[in-house]
Design an enzyme around this catalytic site. Structure first.
Site, PDB file in Angstrom:
ATOM      1  N   ASN A   1       0.815  -1.204   0.000  1.00 17.38           N
ATOM      2  CA  ASN A   1       0.000   0.000   0.000  1.00 17.38           C
ATOM      3  C   ASN A   1       0.857   1.264   0.000  1.00 17.38           C
ATOM      4  OD1 ASN A   1      -1.877   2.026   0.381  1.00 17.38           O
ATOM      5  ND2 ASN A   1      -3.053   0.914   1.899  1.00 17.38           N
ATOM      6  N   ASP A   2       1.441   1.575   1.138  1.00 18.33           N
ATOM      7  CA  ASP A   2       2.177   2.832   1.249  1.00 18.33           C
ATOM      8  C   ASP A   2       3.343   2.931   0.266  1.00 18.33           C
ATOM      9  OD1 ASP A   2       0.508   3.663   3.279  1.00 18.33           O
ATOM     10  OD2 ASP A   2       1.735   2.748   4.837  1.00 18.33           O
ATOM     11  N   VAL A   3       3.949   1.785  -0.084  1.00 15.67           N
ATOM     12  CA  VAL A   3       5.141   1.830  -0.942  1.00 15.67           C
ATOM     13  C   VAL A   3       4.802   2.133  -2.399  1.00 15.67           C
ATOM     14  CG1 VAL A   3       6.479   0.292   0.528  1.00 15.67           C
ATOM     15  CG2 VAL A   3       5.141  -0.663  -1.358  1.00 15.67           C
TER      16      VAL A   3
END
Lengths: 114, 483
Positions: B403-405
């Site tokens: 997700n965040d990456v």
């Protein structure tokens, strides 16, 4: 003849400096894909502390020292043996695609077309 | 037997061990030579441990009456500790590797701390330098022991949530200060032979107790996704502690091995922190969730759900697919199914690559290991800097459990807490499929703009179940449809 090792302050600092530099250079070139085995591998290497534990335990001269020394060897041996076992297992899993060395290999991997 | 013979043998084997460690680690810099690298290092360990029993010939006079018991204890400890750890290391699941490494690492720190304890309680150190080095090694070793145990508990799910209290940092600072004060007082008492306020053994016990407490207090507030940094730090700590105790015991093999690992751990720590665009002190001393009050930039577009089967077929007819696996894939145990799907795509002539973010997983490089376990050849796995330009020419980017990456906010939105973090440019692909359990947010607790992008479609469901559907859909076409 005397083989006793005696390391004084500055000699120790030289050893530390060179070892740290060596470690930095050697590890710096390890590709990111190998970072986990590298970490567990270096984890294994500091398991050498078990040798210090054996030294301390053999030189123990009270029940207290024996107990702590036993603890040191126990933990150090665990560090070394465990670190080796997991690193060895992980490294065995890394394989290249395609049977490059053996044309008749029945490798399950698909040969990549360039 | 004259004493110089065992001394000489120990000297030679320790020298050999130090060389074999360095050479072994050097060989670990390529996947081809790496398996022999660990074997070489293992050989060094074996000879060093065997030779260490030659210390029998040079024990101090005080320890001589205890010698036979001590030898027995050493053998039992070696077999017991080594045996249990070997067995557990052989059977642990690959997904549990981070907590296992944390545990072994804590053991090493504990061993270094215990060696220091024997030296301190037995009053064996000579001079101020040795005493100070012993104490510093004891402090680092003890912090590494208790900190690693907390890290293990967190990774293993024993401790579920980061424990944060107000005033945590003040408390940690006070504990640290108290530890250093007690340590300083020990040195002062030993040097001035003044009457201590508390008896020396109690003082030493207090020192260890405070150091252990500091390790616990320091690790408790750190969240799960920061674990790659934490494990690296404690690996470096244990290395340092071992190196310092090596000096106290006048053993250069310990000094070299410890310091090499200390430097390596430090390097990995910095790499991991860089991959998260945070400083090491930021990871250790602040909490990720706290600056959440920032204003979320307006996000245009909507979430577009799609069927797993449709996504699978679309990829089957693409020519270039890049897969971004994240920790969520490992949680769903979907690696095997993913590779099965990839092999189907490859059989249909699709060019498939894996793109790995440096902090994917719970320790550095864990995702690479999990893919390798599933049988993915390492020449299909690419790191961020090597593949990021490829996304622009890819037909599909398949994001699974990450997700965040892949959040473009890290690139574009200056107000985002993850702004500046290097990300995988999955959004640059012509089409993006995101496999995700639900609509929840990532670890950083921020909305992912990628999911709302024009070219992105969401496939909701458990990663493994989704992959099974994709495989079925592609198989359903039949291989004859290929070409």
């Amino acid at each position: 003849m005397d083989f006793a090792i005696s390391i004084t302050g500055f000699v120790a600092l030289y050893i530390f400096m060179l070892a740290a530099f060596g470690g930095w250079v050697i590890i710096g070139r390890v590709p990111a894909i190998l970072h986990t085995p590298l970490m567990s591998g270096s984890n294994f290497v500091h398991g050498i502390v078990v040798v210090g534990g054996i030294f301390a335990l053999l030189n123990a001269s009270s029940v207290e020292e024996q107990a702590i020394g036993f603890f040191a060897v126990l933990l150090g041996a665990g560090n070394a043996a465990g670190g080796y076992a997991v690193t060895d297992r992980m490294l065995a899993m890394f394989q290249v695609s395609g049977p490059k060395h053996n044309k008749h290999s029945h490798s399950a991997h698909h040969i990549k077309k360039a | 037997m004259p004493t110089f013979i065992p001394q000489m043998i120990i000297g030679v084997t320790d020298l050999a061990a130090a060389f074999l460690f360095l050479y072994g680690l050097k060989r670990m810099s390529s996947p081809v030579t790496a398996p022999s690298g660990i074997f070489v290092a293992g050989l060094g360990m074996l000879v060093a441990v065997l030779a260490s029993f030659l210390y029998i010939f040079s024990v101090s006079a005080a320890a001589r009456p205890f010698l036979s018991v001590n030898i027995g204890l050493a053998v039992i400890a070696l077999i017991l500790g080594g045996g249990i750890a070997w067995w557990s290391g052989k059977k642990v699941a690959m997904t549990s590797m981070p907590q296992m490494v944390a545990l072994y690492n804590g053991m090493g720190g504990g061993a270094a701390g215990a060696i220091a304890a024997v030296e301190l309680f037995g009053n064996k150190t000579q001079g101020a330098t040795q005493l100070v080095v012993t104490l510093v090694g004891a402090l680092i070793g003890a912090v590494s022991l208790s900190g690693s145990l907390i890290a293990w508990a967190k990774l293993d799910g024993v401790i579920k949530k980061p424990l944060r209290a107000t005033g945590q940092q003040t408390f940690n600072g006070i504990v640290m200060l108290a530890t250093l004060t007690v340590g300083g007082y020990i040195v002062f008492v030993a040097q001035s032979s003044a009457d201590p306020l508390i008896a020396m053994p109690q003082l030493i016990s207090l020192f260890f107790a405070l150091a252990l407490l500091f390790g616990i207090a320091m690790t408790l507030p750190i969240g799960g996704a920061d674990m790659p940094v934490v494990i690296s730090i404690y690996n470096a700590f244990t290395g340092l502690a071992v190196g310092l105790e090596g000096f106290v015991l006048q053993n250069p093999a310990l000094m070299i091995a410890g310091m090499v690992v200390g430097a390596a751990g430090m390097l990995l720590t910095l790499l991991m922190a860089k991959a998260m665009n945070r400083s090491v002190s930021n990871v250790v001393f602040t909490n990720f969730g706290t600056p959440a009050k920032h204003k979320q930039g307006d996000i245009k577009g909507s979430l577009k759900p799609t069927e797993a089967g449709d996504a699978g077929i679309f990829m089957r007819y693409a020519s270039k697919v890049i897969i971004v696996p994240g920790y969520g894939l490992a949680v769903a145990q979907g690696q095997q199914k993913l590779y099965e799907f990839v092999k189907l795509l490859q059989a249909a002539g699709v060019d498939v690559k894996f793109a790995i973010h440096p902090v994917a997983g719970r320790m550095p490089g864990q995702m690479d290991v999990l893919l390798a376990e599933a049988g993915v050849p390492y020449d299909m796995i690419f790191q961020l800097e090597d593949i990021n330009d490829d996304f622009a020419s890819a037909d599909v980017a398949l994001v699974i459990g990450a997700n965040d990456v892949v959040n473009p906010a890290a690139r574009d939105d200056k107000s985002s807490p993850i702004f500046g973090m290097p990300i995988l440019n999955a959004d640059k692909a012509k089409k993006v499929y995101v496999v995700k359990r639900g609509e929840g947010k990532g670890y950083a607790g921020i909305v992912n703009a990628l999911f709302y992008a024009e070219n992105c479609e969401m496939v909701y469901g458990d990663a493994q179940a989704v992959l099974v559907k994709m495989i079925e859909a592609v198989r359903g076409l039949g291989l004859s449809a290929a070409a």
